[in-house]
Design an enzyme around this catalytic site. Sequence first.
Site, PDB file in Angstrom:
ATOM      1  N   LEU A 173       1.267  -1.200   0.060  1.00 38.56           N
ATOM      2  CA  LEU A 173       0.330   0.218   0.040  1.00 38.56           C
ATOM      3  C   LEU A 173       0.802   1.492  -0.071  1.00 38.56           C
ATOM      4  O   LEU A 173       0.508   1.989   0.424  1.00 38.56           O
ATOM      5  CB  LEU A 173      -1.048  -0.005   1.493  1.00 38.56           C
ATOM      6  CG  LEU A 173      -2.426  -0.432   1.149  1.00 38.56           C
ATOM      7  CD1 LEU A 173      -2.684  -1.120   2.501  1.00 38.56           C
ATOM      8  CD2 LEU A 173      -3.013  -0.202   0.260  1.00 38.56           C
ATOM      9  N   ASN A 191     -10.107   4.243  -4.379  1.00 37.03           N
ATOM     10  CA  ASN A 191      -9.570   3.024  -3.615  1.00 37.03           C
ATOM     11  C   ASN A 191      -8.706   3.522  -2.066  1.00 37.03           C
ATOM     12  O   ASN A 191      -8.372   4.261  -2.010  1.00 37.03           O
ATOM     13  CB  ASN A 191      -8.840   2.188  -4.407  1.00 37.03           C
ATOM     14  CG  ASN A 191      -8.808   0.885  -3.498  1.00 37.03           C
ATOM     15  OD1 ASN A 191      -8.224   1.017  -2.676  1.00 37.03           O
ATOM     16  ND2 ASN A 191      -9.008  -0.722  -3.905  1.00 37.03           N
ATOM     17  N   CYS A 205      -6.533  -6.227   1.840  1.00 31.72           N
ATOM     18  CA  CYS A 205      -5.273  -6.955   1.527  1.00 31.72           C
ATOM     19  C   CYS A 205      -4.744  -7.103   2.182  1.00 31.72           C
ATOM     20  O   CYS A 205      -4.179  -7.019   3.147  1.00 31.72           O
ATOM     21  CB  CYS A 205      -4.632  -4.847   1.401  1.00 31.72           C
ATOM     22  SG  CYS A 205      -2.812  -5.101   0.592  1.00 31.72           S
ATOM     23  N   GLY A 213      -3.351 -12.743 -11.715  1.00 29.49           N
ATOM     24  CA  GLY A 213      -3.062 -12.747 -13.016  1.00 29.49           C
ATOM     25  C   GLY A 213      -4.141 -14.205 -13.171  1.00 29.49           C
ATOM     26  O   GLY A 213      -4.498 -14.787 -12.479  1.00 29.49           O
ATOM     27  N   GLY A 260     -10.011 -11.058 -11.161  1.00 36.59           N
ATOM     28  CA  GLY A 260      -9.431 -11.751 -10.710  1.00 36.59           C
ATOM     29  C   GLY A 260      -8.823 -12.390 -12.240  1.00 36.59           C
ATOM     30  O   GLY A 260      -9.754 -13.100 -13.608  1.00 36.59           O
TER      31      GLY A 260
END
Lengths: 243, 303
Positions: free
Chosen positions: B73, B100, B131, B218, B244
Amino acid sequence: MTQGLYEIIKNDALTSTVYKMVIKGDTSAITAPGQFVNLKLEGKFLRRPISICDYDDTSITLVYKVVGEGTEQMAEMKAGEVIDVLVGLGNGYSLDKCGEKPLFIGGGVGIPPLYNLCKKLIKAGKTCTVILGFNNADEIFLEDDFKALGANVIVTTVDGSYGTKGFVTDAMKDINYTYFFTCGPMPMFKAIESTAVTSGQYSFEERMGCGFGACMGCSCKTKYGNKRICKDGPVLEREEIIW
Amino acid sequence: MVNTKINLCGIEIDNPVIPASGTFGFGYEFAEIYDINCLGTFSFKGTTKDPRFGNPTPRIAECDSGMINAVGLQNPGVEKVISDELPKLKACFNKPVMANVSGFSVEDYAYTVEQLDSQDQIGWFEVNVSCPNVHGGGMSFGTSPEAAAEVTAAVRNVTDKPLFIKLSPNVTDIVAIAKACEAAGADGISMINTMLGMRIDLKTRRPVIANKMGGFSGPAIKPVALRMVYQVYEAVKIPIIGMGGIATAKDVIEMMLAGATAVQVGAQNLVDPFACRDIINDLPSVMKKYGIDDLTSIIGGAH
């Protein structure tokens, strides 16, 4: 930054682990020596950042060392193959502070980005001295290329099998220089930092995500605030670096 | 002519393609290479109350079909985001942006959202309770329905803008957490954040990433994301932003069929900076190929 497909013109071994790849295509995004490209390799998710050794209007020369799966794959590529490349990444070296007698210090695979820089400064009439550091005589590359530019070239090898025995800093002590440019491994940087008597620029390496400043994967702290090695670097000035 | 427009909590966006937070900075890096006004919107870099440098490097590790990041972050803090980043963004992006926000206490979240709420550029909030990179931080809120609801309620209290809660997949029951957020006043769910992962260097015999673990993202995580979006779609009435492993226009359609109203693109931006532009350009022809006239009509179509 531009993205494009580049044709490989050649991809030859210079030593047992170091290769020279020349790719053909648009080079208009390159604004300074010391910038890098980011290569997309088949089957690999992240791109591979590789420093630009030399470039002209239509081609880019990359000199790289095989150190892992990605560079192994690069070494297997043949002339005629096409590769997806992001071009013009990073800040590169700035040429305007170097005085009349710049010194270039390259350690191993840190040597390539100094080549086009040296070429430009010789063209600008500077007296250029280049120290190339290797472990042994078998590892030597680009020595003749720097000589051909007209630079005064000193090679050091750790084992003394060629040139001056010892480290690049052993050779630095006898040279009269107005500024230095360097790229190489961190232990070499630390030795240079305690030896150098002028201002200079260091080009850093870091594991990158994107290579163009988006992911913050390669951040470092400097005296001038947080910087991204890929976008605000890879070249940092001596005065701003926190060791 | 196919219709790619989507209504996202009362704000119409031109298409459902949204670069994900942390992969697109504050937009202007990408605006140097293409006109980012083609985007539906984008979610800006996760913003916290105070400036953060983040984790030590290396922060990145490659994986088969994906990557791990432990950036931690890094951001200049909400004050600088408002004074420096948003004006720079305004110069290159003329649509509402998604803000965000992350935090390390309920008060942090509420403070940061309250500061940002007065910014006209901001269309939606996306609150990251998931996170996985910060010790003792975001992770704990996203792993319990009660804590996630507490953050949701606190943020709800300080903004009337549409509020998405971004959920972690590193939980046993994501449906329970989504429902708790909905009940606490969320207008939508963003999912999924990265999955906790690790790589080990065979030469050093140590984790590649300095933080040891990081968030895996990924194409490799797409099936997990699809499954979770599908499950949450059946349990909540509020819209879902699905993400995602999205890399192509086909992926966008697949995620919308699972139940997403809009879609975020993350890791793909880092390997292909033009990914979102290209996905948006490809969408109409891929829609035609699969007989889709209006994207809204396919939301949840797989149920």
